[in-house]
Design a protein around this motif. Structure first.
Motif, PDB file in Angstrom:
ATOM      1  N   ARG A 186     -10.625   6.117  16.584  1.00 41.84           N
ATOM      2  CA  ARG A 186     -12.016   6.066  16.130  1.00 41.84           C
ATOM      3  C   ARG A 186     -12.146   5.354  14.795  1.00 41.84           C
ATOM      4  N   SER A 187     -13.280   4.712  14.601  1.00 46.04           N
ATOM      5  CA  SER A 187     -13.527   4.019  13.332  1.00 46.04           C
ATOM      6  C   SER A 187     -13.621   5.019  12.182  1.00 46.04           C
ATOM      7  N   SER A 188     -14.014   6.255  12.467  1.00 45.88           N
ATOM      8  CA  SER A 188     -14.086   7.267  11.403  1.00 45.88           C
ATOM      9  C   SER A 188     -12.694   7.575  10.851  1.00 45.88           C
ATOM     10  N   TYR A 189     -11.644   7.448  11.678  1.00 46.77           N
ATOM     11  CA  TYR A 189     -10.279   7.646  11.202  1.00 46.77           C
ATOM     12  C   TYR A 189      -9.887   6.524  10.246  1.00 46.77           C
ATOM     13  N   ILE A 190     -10.275   5.310  10.609  1.00 50.42           N
ATOM     14  CA  ILE A 190      -9.991   4.170   9.737  1.00 50.42           C
ATOM     15  C   ILE A 190     -10.729   4.333   8.416  1.00 50.42           C
ATOM     16  N   ASP A 191     -11.995   4.737   8.476  1.00 50.99           N
ATOM     17  CA  ASP A 191     -12.779   4.963   7.255  1.00 50.99           C
ATOM     18  C   ASP A 191     -12.096   5.995   6.361  1.00 50.99           C
ATOM     19  N   LEU A 192     -11.572   7.038   6.965  1.00 54.65           N
ATOM     20  CA  LEU A 192     -10.887   8.088   6.222  1.00 54.65           C
ATOM     21  C   LEU A 192      -9.686   7.517   5.462  1.00 54.65           C
ATOM     22  N   VAL A 193      -8.870   6.741   6.149  1.00 59.54           N
ATOM     23  CA  VAL A 193      -7.664   6.181   5.551  1.00 59.54           C
ATOM     24  C   VAL A 193      -8.013   5.114   4.503  1.00 59.54           C
ATOM     25  N   GLU A 194      -9.086   4.375   4.729  1.00 59.83           N
ATOM     26  CA  GLU A 194      -9.474   3.311   3.792  1.00 59.83           C
ATOM     27  C   GLU A 194     -10.016   3.846   2.472  1.00 59.83           C
ATOM     28  N   PHE A 245      -1.347   2.789   9.118  1.00 57.41           N
ATOM     29  CA  PHE A 245      -0.824   2.354   7.823  1.00 57.41           C
ATOM     30  C   PHE A 245      -1.458   1.054   7.336  1.00 57.41           C
ATOM     31  N   LEU A 246      -1.663   0.105   8.222  1.00 58.30           N
ATOM     32  CA  LEU A 246      -2.267  -1.166   7.820  1.00 58.30           C
ATOM     33  C   LEU A 246      -3.598  -0.945   7.116  1.00 58.30           C
ATOM     34  N   TYR A 247      -4.374   0.022   7.577  1.00 62.81           N
ATOM     35  CA  TYR A 247      -5.707   0.257   7.017  1.00 62.81           C
ATOM     36  C   TYR A 247      -5.653   0.927   5.647  1.00 62.81           C
ATOM     37  N   SER A 248      -4.484   1.399   5.252  1.00 63.36           N
ATOM     38  CA  SER A 248      -4.348   2.012   3.937  1.00 63.36           C
ATOM     39  C   SER A 248      -3.953   0.984   2.875  1.00 63.36           C
ATOM     40  N   LEU A 249      -3.796  -0.268   3.300  1.00 66.38           N
ATOM     41  CA  LEU A 249      -3.357  -1.323   2.392  1.00 66.38           C
ATOM     42  C   LEU A 249      -4.458  -2.360   2.197  1.00 66.38           C
ATOM     43  N   LYS A 250      -4.404  -3.029   1.048  1.00 68.76           N
ATOM     44  CA  LYS A 250      -5.315  -4.142   0.805  1.00 68.76           C
ATOM     45  C   LYS A 250      -4.621  -5.182  -0.056  1.00 68.76           C
ATOM     46  N   ASP A 251      -5.220  -6.341  -0.149  1.00 65.07           N
ATOM     47  CA  ASP A 251      -4.754  -7.439  -0.992  1.00 65.07           C
ATOM     48  C   ASP A 251      -3.289  -7.786  -0.734  1.00 65.07           C
ATOM     49  N   SER A 252      -2.468  -7.859  -1.780  1.00 64.82           N
ATOM     50  CA  SER A 252      -1.085  -8.320  -1.594  1.00 64.82           C
ATOM     51  C   SER A 252      -0.253  -7.324  -0.775  1.00 64.82           C
ATOM     52  N   PHE A 284      -4.066   0.930  -1.041  1.00 72.15           N
ATOM     53  CA  PHE A 284      -3.038   0.518  -1.999  1.00 72.15           C
ATOM     54  C   PHE A 284      -3.000  -0.999  -2.010  1.00 72.15           C
ATOM     55  N   ALA A 285      -3.120  -1.596  -3.212  1.00 73.01           N
ATOM     56  CA  ALA A 285      -3.158  -3.053  -3.330  1.00 73.01           C
ATOM     57  C   ALA A 285      -1.839  -3.655  -3.802  1.00 73.01           C
ATOM     58  N   GLY A 286      -0.905  -2.826  -4.253  1.00 79.28           N
ATOM     59  CA  GLY A 286       0.367  -3.344  -4.730  1.00 79.28           C
ATOM     60  C   GLY A 286       0.359  -3.728  -6.196  1.00 79.28           C
ATOM     61  N   LEU A 287      -0.631  -3.252  -6.943  1.00 75.72           N
ATOM     62  CA  LEU A 287      -0.705  -3.559  -8.369  1.00 75.72           C
ATOM     63  C   LEU A 287       0.331  -2.755  -9.142  1.00 75.72           C
ATOM     64  N   PRO A 288       0.818  -3.283 -10.274  1.00 73.06           N
ATOM     65  CA  PRO A 288       1.872  -2.595 -11.034  1.00 73.06           C
ATOM     66  C   PRO A 288       1.490  -1.192 -11.506  1.00 73.06           C
ATOM     67  N   ASP A 289       0.211  -0.946 -11.753  1.00 73.36           N
ATOM     68  CA  ASP A 289      -0.188   0.372 -12.254  1.00 73.36           C
ATOM     69  C   ASP A 289      -0.471   1.374 -11.139  1.00 73.36           C
ATOM     70  N   PRO A 340       2.955   4.103  -5.640  1.00 70.38           N
ATOM     71  CA  PRO A 340       3.179   4.097  -4.191  1.00 70.38           C
ATOM     72  C   PRO A 340       3.505   5.484  -3.636  1.00 70.38           C
ATOM     73  N   LEU A 341       4.125   6.335  -4.443  1.00 69.01           N
ATOM     74  CA  LEU A 341       4.445   7.690  -3.978  1.00 69.01           C
ATOM     75  C   LEU A 341       3.165   8.494  -3.773  1.00 69.01           C
ATOM     76  N   LYS A 342       2.240   8.379  -4.705  1.00 67.31           N
ATOM     77  CA  LYS A 342       0.958   9.085  -4.591  1.00 67.31           C
ATOM     78  C   LYS A 342       0.163   8.547  -3.405  1.00 67.31           C
ATOM     79  N   HIS A 343       0.200   7.229  -3.238  1.00 67.14           N
ATOM     80  CA  HIS A 343      -0.505   6.626  -2.099  1.00 67.14           C
ATOM     81  C   HIS A 343       0.014   7.197  -0.777  1.00 67.14           C
ATOM     82  N   MET A 344       1.333   7.256  -0.634  1.00 64.58           N
ATOM     83  CA  MET A 344       1.907   7.765   0.617  1.00 64.58           C
ATOM     84  C   MET A 344       1.585   9.239   0.822  1.00 64.58           C
ATOM     85  N   GLU A 345       1.538   9.999  -0.255  1.00 68.23           N
ATOM     86  CA  GLU A 345       1.185  11.418  -0.154  1.00 68.23           C
ATOM     87  C   GLU A 345      -0.248  11.583   0.365  1.00 68.23           C
ATOM     88  N   ILE A 346      -1.177  10.845  -0.212  1.00 69.28           N
ATOM     89  CA  ILE A 346      -2.584  10.933   0.214  1.00 69.28           C
ATOM     90  C   ILE A 346      -2.740  10.389   1.627  1.00 69.28           C
TER      91      ILE A 346
END
Length: 144
Positions: free
Chosen positions: A40-48, A90-97, A52-57, A60-66
């Motif tokens: 469902r698209s609501s699942y994607i919305d939830l994960v989005e 997992f793809l929907y939890s990522l953005k940018d780089s 995580f964009a891959g920025l230095p600040d 990644p551990l917190k991202h994976m936990e959430i």
């Protein structure tokens, strides 16, 4: 450098990389015993909500936990595992780089065959040894 030094450095590097036991387990919700898994698209919305964009600040551990908590809140039917849901979402939890990294990841060369190996490849990319060393140094040099 001598071969021995290179071997020692490789061993140290391998020992400080996140391992399977570092992966968050999440809360397991009761699994329905009948029905098909609906993507469902609501699942994607939830994960989005926590991309995580891959920025230095970013952590990644917190991202994976959430991310794991979100995936574990999705009801799944019998025959579908939480790891399969995580792999799909997992793809929907990522953005940018970070999304680019995922899209261009050579799964064969990286040894990615399932959720665990994908998560470890993510940790290896976004929680490199240099970051571990920097955090360890901050802890060692802590002053009040």
């Amino acid at each position: 450098m001598s071969t021995l030094i290179l071997e020692v450095m490789a061993t140290i590097y391998d020992n400080f990389q996140p391992k399977e036991h570092h992966l968050p387990k999440g809360r397991q919700l009761p699994t329905p015993t009948t029905g098909n898994f609906e993507f469902r698209s609501s699942y994607i919305d939830l994960v989005e909500r926590n991309q995580f964009a891959g920025l230095p600040d970013e952590d990644p551990l917190k991202h994976m936990e959430i991310f794991t908590d979100y995936c574990c809140s999705i009801p799944i039917p019998a025959g579908v595992t939480q790891d399969e849901v995580k792999g799909l979402m997992f793809l929907y939890s990522l953005k940018d780089s970070a999304r680019d990294w995922y899209r261009y990841l050579d799964r064969v060369a990286a040894g990615v065959t399932d959720w665990t190996s994908l998560a470890l490849a993510f940790y290896k990319k976004y929680f490199p040894l240099a970051k571990t060393d920097a955090l360890r140094s901050k802890i060692k040099n802590f002053q009040q």
